[in-house]
Design an enzyme around this catalytic site. Structure first.
Site, short mmCIF file in Angstrom:
data_model
loop_
_atom_site.label_atom_id
_atom_site.label_comp_id
_atom_site.label_asym_id
_atom_site.label_seq_id
_atom_site.Cartn_x
_atom_site.Cartn_y
_atom_site.Cartn_z
CG ASN A 53 -1.83 0.66 0.66
OD1 ASN A 53 -2.79 1.02 -0.64
ND2 ASN A 53 -2.14 1.78 1.87
CE1 TYR A 95 -1.01 5.48 8.02
CE2 TYR A 95 -1.46 5.44 10.27
CZ TYR A 95 -1.40 4.73 8.76
OH TYR A 95 -1.25 3.85 8.58
CD GLU A 103 -7.24 1.72 8.31
OE1 GLU A 103 -7.31 0.01 9.18
OE2 GLU A 103 -6.55 1.63 7.35
O1 0X9 Z 1 -0.91 2.61 6.39
C1 0X9 Z 1 -1.43 2.01 5.77
O2 0X9 Z 1 -1.47 1.42 4.92
C2 0X9 Z 1 -3.40 2.57 6.36
N1 0X9 Z 1 -3.97 1.82 7.43
S1 0X9 Z 1 -3.24 -0.04 8.37
O3 0X9 Z 1 -3.10 -0.07 9.45
N2 0X9 Z 1 -4.61 -0.91 7.39
O4 0X9 Z 1 -1.83 0.08 7.49
C3 0X9 Z 1 -3.96 3.46 5.79
C4 0X9 Z 1 -4.02 4.18 4.61
C5 0X9 Z 1 -4.62 4.14 4.50
N3 0X9 Z 1 -5.22 3.82 2.69
C6 0X9 Z 1 -5.05 3.53 1.39
N4 0X9 Z 1 -5.97 2.24 2.31
N5 0X9 Z 1 -4.79 3.95 0.94
ZN ZN Z 2 -3.69 -2.18 6.18
#
Ligand code: 0X9
Ligand code: ZN
Length: 419
Positions: free
Chosen positions: A252, A356, A378
Site C-alpha cells: 500500500n 495519517y 479500516e
Molecule cells: O498504513 C496504511 O496503509 C493504512 N493503515 S493500516 O493500519 N491498515 O496499514 C492507512 C492508509 C489508508 N490508505 C489506503 N488504503 N490507500
Molecule cells: Zn492495512
C-alpha cells in the site's frame, strides 16, 4: 505399506515442529497507546519503535507494538502511555486454539489461504449463473491472486462492456485477517441476496462486482505459519550489514500515483517500505494491469484494519480531492448504514487528515488513474485487540459492513457526480 504411513506421520510431525520452531515469538511485547503533546513527536516515535500500529489524528495518540527495549527507550524519551495489549504473545497463542477447524461455519473463525481459495471455488461451482472465480494476478512467490466475479451469466462474456465494474479487495496487509473474511463474506451475502433482495438482483444484473479477498497471498500465508504480525509482501530484498536477509515491500505504498511521497519509507526494513520503484512488486503490478483493463470501473473499496474508519483520497496530500462532496455524501451514507446494524460509528474523511499521510496507496492510484470512486475501510476494532481481533467479531463486523457496501453499489448503479 504400514511402515510408509509411519514415515509420513513422522514427516508431517517434523514439518510441524520445523514450522513451530521458525515462528516469530512476541514474548515481552506489549501494544501501547502513547499520548502525544504535538503531532511532530510522531517522527520521534518512528525512530524508537519498529512497529507502529496506527495513529489517531483526533486524539493525538499513537498505537505501537513494543519490545521491552523499545519501551525503555520510550520511557527515557519521556513518553507516557496506556497498555492496550499486556501480553502480545499470550494473545497470539490463545487465539491459535480458536482457529481449529469447527463445523461448516466459514465466518466463525479466520480461514487459511487454502480455505479461502477453496471457499471461492465452491461458491463459483455452486452458482455458475452468478459467480466465476478468475485469476487476476500472481504473487512474487508465484501464488495466484483470485477474484470472484459476480454478475448475471458470467460465462457469457469475459467482461460485459456495458456493465460498470466495482472492485473490492482485502489483505494488501498480511496481518489484517478480518479484511479477508469480510471480503469473502460479501460474496456469500450478495449471492444469497440475489434470490431474496430485489436491490441485489438489480445490482448484479447490471453491474460486475469483483471481490479479491487476498491481494497479498504470500504475506497472508506467512502470517499464519511464521509471523502473526507480518504486514508486507514476501519479496527478498537482499541482506543487511550482518548478512541477515531482509524481506518485504508495503504494497500500500507501492502504487504508481505520487509514489515516494510523505508517509512512505525508502528503507528496506521499514514497515512502510515503498519498494525501489512504483509497481516494482508482482502483486501491485499485475493487479494494476488487471484494473486498468476494466472498461468502466466505477467504484473501489480497499479493506484494511483497524480503527473503524471510512477513508477516501488523498493519502499523499491534505488537499481535498476532486469530487470531495461526492466522497463525503457516499461516505456518510455508508457510515449510517454501518451504524444502523450494531450502532458503531465509523469516522469518515480523507486519508491524510483522518489517519495519517500515506503516499503510493491503492486508493489514490485507483481514483487518479481510473476516475473511480475509491474508498478504504479500516475495519474493527478501535484498539482493544487491534490486528488480533477475536474471531467472534468476524460475523458482526461483516454484517455491519454489508449494507454499507450496498450503498456503494447503489452509487455505482446510478452514478451521479452532481451534488
Ligand atoms: O498504513 C496504511 O496503509 C493504512 N493503515 S493500516 O493500519 N491498515 O496499514 C492507512 C492508509 C489508508 N490508505 C489506503 N488504503 N490507500
Ligand atoms: Zn492495512
Amino acid at each position: 505399506m504400514k511402515a510408509r504411513s509411519v514415515w509420513v506421520i513422522i514427516g508431517v510431525l517434523c514439518l510441524a515442529l520445523f514450522v513451530w520452531a521458525q515462528r516469530v515469538d512476541y514474548t515481552g511485547y506489549q501494544v501501547l497507546r502513547i499520548k502525544l503533546d504535538h503531532p511532530k513527536q510522531c517522527e520521534q516515535i518512528h525512530a524508537l519503535v519498529r512497529d507502529i500500529w496506527t495513529c489517531h489524528q483526533q486524539g493525538n495518540t499513537v498505537d505501537v507494538c513494543a519490545s521491552p527495549e523499545e519501551r525503555r527507550a520510550l520511557e527515557k524519551a519521556g513518553f507516557r502511555w496506556t497498555v492496550l495489549i499486556d501480553d502480545v504473545e499470550a494473545l497470539i497463542r490463545q487465539q491459535q486454539t480458536d482457529f481449529l477447524p469447527q463445523d461448516g461455519d466459514l465466518f466463525g473463525r479466520y480461514l487459511t489461504l487454502d480455505e479461502v481459495y477453496e471457499a471461492m471455488r465452491q461458491l463459483a461451482l455452486q452458482n455458475p449463473r452468478l459467480v466465476q472465480r478468475i485469476t487476476v494476478g500472481q504473487s512474487v512467490e508465484g501464488r495466484p491472486i483470485y477474484a470472484l466475479r459476480l454478475t448475471k451469466d458470467p460465462r457469457r462474456a469475459r467482461v460485459y462492456p456495458n456493465r460498470p465494474q466495482v472492485v473490492i479487495n482485502g489483505a494488501q496487509h498480511a496481518r489484517e485477517w478480518i479484511s479477508v473474511s469480510v471480503t469473502l463474506y460479501l460474496a456469500y451475502a450478495l449471492v444469497a441476496g440475489y434470490s431474496t433482495d430485489t436491490r441485489v438482483q438489480r445490482y448484479l444484473d447490471r453491474l460486475e462486482v469483483y471481490l479479491v479477498p487476498v491481494v497479498n497471498p504470500d504475506g497472508y500465508l506467512f502470517s499464519w505459519t511464521t509471523d502473526r504480525l507480518w504486514r508486507k509482501n514476501r519479496r527478498f530484498l537482499g541482506t543487511n550489514a550482518f548478512g541477515q536477509p531482509i524481506y518485504g515491500v508495503d504494497l500500500n505504498r507501492n502504487w504508481g500515483y505520487q509514489w515516494g511521497g510523505v508517509g512512505s519509507s525508502g528503507q528496506r526494513t521499514s514497515q512502510t517500505y515503498r519498494g525501489p520503484a512504483p509497481f516494482s512488486e508482482a502483486e501491485t503490478y499485475t493487479l494494476s494491469r488487471w484494473i486498468s483493463s476494466l472498461p468502466t470501473l466505477r467504484a473501489h473499496l480497499d479493506m484494511h484494519s483497524y480503527s473503524q474508519l471510512i477513508l477516501w483520497p488523498w493519502g499523499f496530500t491534505d488537499e481535498l480531492p476532486p469530487f470531495n462532496p461526492v466522497f463525503q455524501r457516499v461516505g456518510q451514507a455508508m457510515q449510517s448504514a454501518i451504524q444502523s446494524v450494531y450502532g458503531l460509528e465509523y469516522v469518515i474523511g480523507p486519508i491524510y487528515t483522518t489517519i495519517y499521510p500515506a503516499s503510493g496507496g491503492m486508493t489514490d492510484w485507483v481514483f487518479a488513474a481510473k476516475g473511480a470512486l475509491s474508498f478504504s475501510y479500516e475495519l474493527r476494532d478501535t484498539g482493544q485487540y487491534g490486528f488480533l481481533l477475536p474471531p467472534d467479531q468476524i460475523r458482526p463486523n461483516a454484517e455491519e459492513v454489508y449494507p454499507a457496501v450496498l450503498e456503494l453499489l447503489q452509487w455505482a448503479y446510478e452514478r451521479d457526480w452532481r451534488e
